[in-house]
Design a protein around this motif. Structure first.
Motif, mmCIF file in Angstrom:
data_model
loop_
_atom_site.group_PDB
_atom_site.id
_atom_site.type_symbol
_atom_site.label_atom_id
_atom_site.label_comp_id
_atom_site.label_asym_id
_atom_site.label_seq_id
_atom_site.Cartn_x
_atom_site.Cartn_y
_atom_site.Cartn_z
ATOM 1 N N LEU A 271 34.259 32.978 33.454
ATOM 2 C CA LEU A 271 33.978 34.228 32.756
ATOM 3 C C LEU A 271 34.664 34.257 31.393
ATOM 4 C CD1 LEU A 271 32.740 37.065 32.774
ATOM 5 C CD2 LEU A 271 34.793 37.872 33.958
ATOM 6 N N LEU A 272 35.931 33.867 31.354
ATOM 7 C CA LEU A 272 36.674 33.897 30.098
ATOM 8 C C LEU A 272 36.151 32.865 29.102
ATOM 9 C CD1 LEU A 272 40.336 34.334 31.417
ATOM 10 C CD2 LEU A 272 38.881 36.062 30.358
ATOM 11 N N THR A 273 35.823 31.666 29.561
ATOM 12 C CA THR A 273 35.282 30.661 28.649
ATOM 13 C C THR A 273 33.914 31.071 28.110
ATOM 14 O OG1 THR A 273 34.447 29.438 30.572
ATOM 15 C CG2 THR A 273 36.550 28.736 29.632
ATOM 16 N N SER A 274 33.140 31.789 28.919
ATOM 17 C CA SER A 274 31.845 32.280 28.439
ATOM 18 C C SER A 274 32.032 33.304 27.322
ATOM 19 C CB SER A 274 31.057 32.897 29.595
ATOM 20 O OG SER A 274 30.804 31.946 30.610
ATOM 21 N N VAL A 275 32.999 34.199 27.498
ATOM 22 C CA VAL A 275 33.293 35.192 26.460
ATOM 23 C C VAL A 275 33.760 34.499 25.179
ATOM 24 C CG1 VAL A 275 34.804 37.109 25.822
ATOM 25 C CG2 VAL A 275 33.794 37.024 28.106
ATOM 26 N N LEU A 276 34.644 33.514 25.316
ATOM 27 C CA LEU A 276 35.130 32.785 24.139
ATOM 28 C C LEU A 276 34.005 32.022 23.449
ATOM 29 C CD1 LEU A 276 38.552 31.380 25.433
ATOM 30 C CD2 LEU A 276 38.186 33.225 23.791
ATOM 31 N N SER A 277 33.061 31.500 24.217
ATOM 32 C CA SER A 277 31.930 30.784 23.621
ATOM 33 C C SER A 277 31.066 31.720 22.788
ATOM 34 C CB SER A 277 31.092 30.129 24.719
ATOM 35 O OG SER A 277 31.849 29.163 25.429
ATOM 36 N N VAL A 278 30.862 32.946 23.281
ATOM 37 C CA VAL A 278 30.082 33.922 22.521
ATOM 38 C C VAL A 278 30.803 34.291 21.222
ATOM 39 C CG1 VAL A 278 29.181 36.282 22.536
ATOM 40 C CG2 VAL A 278 28.933 34.838 24.566
ATOM 41 N N ILE A 279 32.113 34.515 21.318
ATOM 42 C CA ILE A 279 32.899 34.842 20.118
ATOM 43 C C ILE A 279 32.859 33.690 19.126
ATOM 44 C CG2 ILE A 279 35.218 35.372 19.276
ATOM 45 C CD1 ILE A 279 35.755 36.772 21.937
ATOM 46 N N GLN A 280 32.986 32.462 19.623
ATOM 47 C CA GLN A 280 32.926 31.298 18.749
ATOM 48 C C GLN A 280 31.583 31.226 18.025
ATOM 49 O OE1 GLN A 280 33.402 27.571 20.776
ATOM 50 N NE2 GLN A 280 32.885 26.334 18.985
ATOM 51 N N GLY A 281 30.499 31.490 18.741
ATOM 52 C CA GLY A 281 29.181 31.462 18.121
ATOM 53 C C GLY A 281 29.035 32.498 17.018
ATOM 54 N N ARG A 282 29.592 33.691 17.245
ATOM 55 C CA ARG A 282 29.521 34.742 16.221
ATOM 56 C C ARG A 282 30.305 34.338 14.969
ATOM 57 N NH1 ARG A 282 28.156 39.788 18.435
ATOM 58 N NH2 ARG A 282 26.524 39.422 19.993
ATOM 59 N N ILE A 283 31.504 33.778 15.174
ATOM 60 C CA ILE A 283 32.328 33.376 14.030
ATOM 61 C C ILE A 283 31.666 32.234 13.266
ATOM 62 C CG2 ILE A 283 34.566 32.459 13.335
ATOM 63 C CD1 ILE A 283 35.800 33.841 15.726
ATOM 64 N N GLU A 284 31.088 31.273 13.978
ATOM 65 C CA GLU A 284 30.395 30.178 13.309
ATOM 66 C C GLU A 284 29.214 30.697 12.502
ATOM 67 O OE1 GLU A 284 29.260 27.008 15.862
ATOM 68 O OE2 GLU A 284 31.243 26.789 16.746
ATOM 69 N N ALA A 285 28.487 31.652 13.050
ATOM 70 C CA ALA A 285 27.359 32.230 12.315
ATOM 71 C C ALA A 285 27.837 32.947 11.060
ATOM 72 C CB ALA A 285 26.585 33.187 13.219
ATOM 73 N N HIS A 286 29.002 33.606 11.146
ATOM 74 C CA HIS A 286 29.541 34.329 9.988
ATOM 75 C C HIS A 286 29.889 33.366 8.857
ATOM 76 C CE1 HIS A 286 31.906 37.179 7.626
ATOM 77 N NE2 HIS A 286 32.897 36.300 7.633
ATOM 78 N N TYR A 287 30.589 32.286 9.182
ATOM 79 C CA TYR A 287 31.005 31.349 8.141
ATOM 80 C C TYR A 287 29.875 30.408 7.720
ATOM 81 C CZ TYR A 287 35.896 32.714 8.371
ATOM 82 O OH TYR A 287 37.062 33.422 8.299
ATOM 83 N N GLY A 288 28.803 30.348 8.491
ATOM 84 C CA GLY A 288 27.685 29.492 8.127
ATOM 85 C C GLY A 288 26.542 30.216 7.472
ATOM 86 N N ARG A 289 26.760 31.486 7.078
ATOM 87 C CA ARG A 289 25.677 32.263 6.487
ATOM 88 C C ARG A 289 25.155 31.627 5.194
ATOM 89 N NH1 ARG A 289 28.141 38.117 5.968
ATOM 90 N NH2 ARG A 289 29.840 36.774 5.206
ATOM 91 N N GLY A 290 26.052 31.194 4.332
ATOM 92 C CA GLY A 290 25.620 30.582 3.075
ATOM 93 C C GLY A 290 24.819 29.323 3.298
ATOM 94 N N ILE A 291 25.215 28.527 4.274
ATOM 95 C CA ILE A 291 24.497 27.290 4.566
ATOM 96 C C ILE A 291 23.107 27.599 5.106
ATOM 97 C CG2 ILE A 291 24.553 25.155 5.881
ATOM 98 C CD1 ILE A 291 26.677 25.411 3.719
ATOM 99 N N VAL A 292 23.005 28.614 5.935
ATOM 100 C CA VAL A 292 21.698 28.981 6.493
ATOM 101 C C VAL A 292 20.753 29.433 5.407
ATOM 102 C CG1 VAL A 292 20.508 30.599 8.012
ATOM 103 C CG2 VAL A 292 22.645 29.544 8.751
ATOM 104 N N ARG A 293 21.244 30.272 4.478
ATOM 105 C CA ARG A 293 20.388 30.766 3.390
ATOM 106 C C ARG A 293 19.959 29.620 2.480
ATOM 107 N NH1 ARG A 293 24.345 35.127 2.700
ATOM 108 N NH2 ARG A 293 23.630 36.944 3.865
ATOM 109 N N ALA A 294 20.907 28.703 2.209
ATOM 110 C CA ALA A 294 20.563 27.589 1.333
ATOM 111 C C ALA A 294 19.501 26.713 1.992
ATOM 112 C CB ALA A 294 21.808 26.756 1.017
ATOM 113 N N GLY A 295 19.632 26.512 3.297
ATOM 114 C CA GLY A 295 18.644 25.685 3.985
ATOM 115 C C GLY A 295 17.306 26.377 4.101
ATOM 116 N N GLY A 296 17.288 27.721 4.195
ATOM 117 C CA GLY A 296 16.019 28.434 4.293
ATOM 118 C C GLY A 296 15.333 28.534 2.978
#
Length: 296
Positions: A271-296
């Motif tokens: 349960l705890l690792t699942s919660v941490l995985s979701v948080i990790q995904g959100r943080i990665e999406a936040h810091y990867g926003r510029g890369i996503v826009r550039a690729g799109g």
């Protein structure tokens, strides 16, 4: 005249070998076979787990929110947060030190990483727990003069909690140092040169320019290290610290309900690792926003 020649040359280009061929999609005649195999294996596993009375699922549910288990869970959570925070802070310092132009500083950083990555974490925990065998008294003073400003009994300072924090945080600092160093190295050198041209000090450039750009590389492995730290805290049970696993062991040593208590631990860790995985995904999406826009 030249335009006519260019057009003629263009018209004389040979057609590709695939010109005029009809692309036929691959036949999906047997695509259902792996699906059936996976469903069959999943059904077998589900039946063996849910319908096996030896798992004692009602007993697992009764222990899941018991006060003792929740107390051990709280210890696991705060130990993970504290040791990971200290490990990240220490890793940044060691990474910057390793990249220093001063040989003594970079050499010390390399020695630190070499030692703590080269020895097992379980050995380190036991070593810190038994530190009093080497140094019965811990003190602070001027070397080779006999002048001591502070001195205390080692057993009073290095408790199981202190040993767990020292072992986990110092070990994590070595791994985080390499992660941070890789992130800093991924930033173009021109960014640092531009910051220095603007009059920024090296520390200010690192804090405002280099590290924010390096976060895109640092975040994914740091998330994995955090999940690993959560599971690694179970090792503190060998030094009698009442984390989640040690609490479960204390219970089943009296009741002999080993499997249900271990299942309780597994469920909480999942349960705890699942919660941490979701948080990790959100943080990665936040810091990867510029890369996503550039690729799109």
């Amino acid at each position: 005249m030249s335009n006519t020649k260019v057009g003629a040359v263009a018209d004389e280009r040979p057609e590709p070998p695939t010109a005029g061929l009809t692309i036929v999609p691959r036949s999906g005649r047997f695509r259902w076979v792996p699906v059936v195999i996976v469903l069959f294996l999943a059904a077998m596993l589900t039946e063996s787990v849910l319908l096996n009375p030896r798992f004692e699922w009602p007993l697992v549910a009764s222990y899941f929110f018991s006060p003792a288990i929740l107390h051990g869970l709280a210890t696991t959570v705060w130990l993970t947060v504290l040791c990971m925070t200290l490990g990240i802070a220490l890793g940044i310092v060691i990474a910057v030190s390793r990249m220093s132009d001063i040989p003594i500083v970079s050499g010390f950083a390399r020695l630190y990483i070499w030692f703590f990555r080269g020895t097992p974490i379980l050995v380190q925990l036991i070593f810190w727990y038994n530190l009093a065998a080497l140094f019965p008294e811990l003190g602070f003073g001027i070397p080779f003069t006999g002048i001591t400003f502070f001195q205390a009994n080692t057993n009073h300072i290095v408790t199981p909690v202190t040993a767990a924090i020292l072992g986990l945080a110092l070990n994590e600092g070595a791994y985080m140092a390499e992660i941070v160093r890789a992130g800093i190295s991924s930033v173009d050198d021109g960014q640092n040169e531009a910051a220095r041209a603007l009059g920024m000090t090296r520390l200010k450039a690192m804090r405002r320019i280099i590290l924010p750009q390096a976060m895109r590389v640092i975040i994914p492995p740091t998330g994995n290290e955090t999940i690993g730290m959560l599971k690694m805290t179970s090792l503190v049970s060998v030094i009698a610290l009442s984390d989640l696993l040690y609490t479960a062991q204390s219970i089943y040593s009296r009741t002999f309900e080993t499997i249900p208590l271990l299942l309780v631990c597994c469920c909480w860790y999942l349960l705890l690792t699942s919660v941490l995985s979701v948080i990790q995904g959100r943080i990665e999406a936040h810091y990867g926003r510029g890369i996503v826009r550039a690729g799109g």
